[in-house]
Design an enzyme around this catalytic site. Structure first.
Site, PDB file in Angstrom:
ATOM      1  N   ARG A  21      -2.695 -15.929 -25.279  1.00  0.00           N
ATOM      2  CA  ARG A  21      -2.706 -17.131 -24.430  1.00  0.00           C
ATOM      3  C   ARG A  21      -3.994 -17.213 -23.617  1.00  0.00           C
ATOM      4  O   ARG A  21      -4.588 -18.277 -23.482  1.00  0.00           O
ATOM      5  CB  ARG A  21      -1.495 -17.158 -23.504  1.00  0.00           C
ATOM      6  CG  ARG A  21      -0.177 -17.333 -24.235  1.00  0.00           C
ATOM      7  CD  ARG A  21       1.004 -17.263 -23.299  1.00  0.00           C
ATOM      8  NE  ARG A  21       1.002 -15.960 -22.637  1.00  0.00           N
ATOM      9  CZ  ARG A  21       1.555 -15.707 -21.454  1.00  0.00           C
ATOM     10  NH1 ARG A  21       2.163 -16.670 -20.785  1.00  0.00           N
ATOM     11  NH2 ARG A  21       1.531 -14.509 -20.932  1.00  0.00           N
ATOM     12  N   ASN A  40       4.270 -18.484 -24.234  1.00  0.00           N
ATOM     13  CA  ASN A  40       5.030 -17.561 -25.066  1.00  0.00           C
ATOM     14  C   ASN A  40       6.445 -18.106 -25.245  1.00  0.00           C
ATOM     15  O   ASN A  40       7.082 -18.510 -24.267  1.00  0.00           O
ATOM     16  CB  ASN A  40       5.130 -16.185 -24.422  1.00  0.00           C
ATOM     17  CG  ASN A  40       3.885 -15.356 -24.598  1.00  0.00           C
ATOM     18  OD1 ASN A  40       3.032 -15.652 -25.423  1.00  0.00           O
ATOM     19  ND2 ASN A  40       3.768 -14.298 -23.809  1.00  0.00           N
TER      20      ASN A  40
END
Length: 93
Positions: A21, A40
Site C-alpha cells: 500500500r 488491505n
C-alpha cells in the site's frame, strides 16, 4: 483526449505485510494528478481506487501488475468508471 476516470483494482498475491500500500501511494504520487486510496482486504487482496487522467490511471495499473511491486502479484482485476470525487489526496487505509 485524456478525460478523468475512476480505476478500481483488486490485486491478488502476496501483497499484504510487504509495504504494498505504501509503495502504491508513492507510485500514485510520483505519477501525479491521482487521488484515491489503497486498502488491505480481509481476503488477502489489496483494493486500489484511483481517480484522475486516464493515462495516469493506466500507468498506475501497469505498475500494479508489474514485477516492480513489493511482494508478489498473481493478478489484477480492474473496473473503470466515472470519477466520484471526494478524495483530497492518495491515502493508505
Amino acid at each position: 483526449m485524456n478525460e478523468d476516470v475512476r480505476l478500481t483494482a483488486w490485486v491478488r498475491g502476496r501483497v499484504q505485510g510487504v509495504g504494498f500500500r505504501w509503495f502504491t501511494r508513492e507510485n500514485a504520487l510520483e505519477i501525479g494528478r491521482l487521488t484515491g486510496f489503497a486498502l488491505n482486504l480481509d481476503d488477502g487482496r489489496v483494493q486500489v481506487v484511483a481517480e484522475g487522467p486516464r493515462e495516469n490511471c493506466h500507468r498506475l495499473l501497469e505498475w500494479l501488475g508489474s514485477s516492480d511491486t513489493p511482494g508478489h502479484v498473481d493478478g489484477v482485476t480492474e473496473i473503470w468508471g466515472t470519477p466520484r470525487g471526494g478524495y483530497t489526496g492518495f491515502a493508505i487505509r
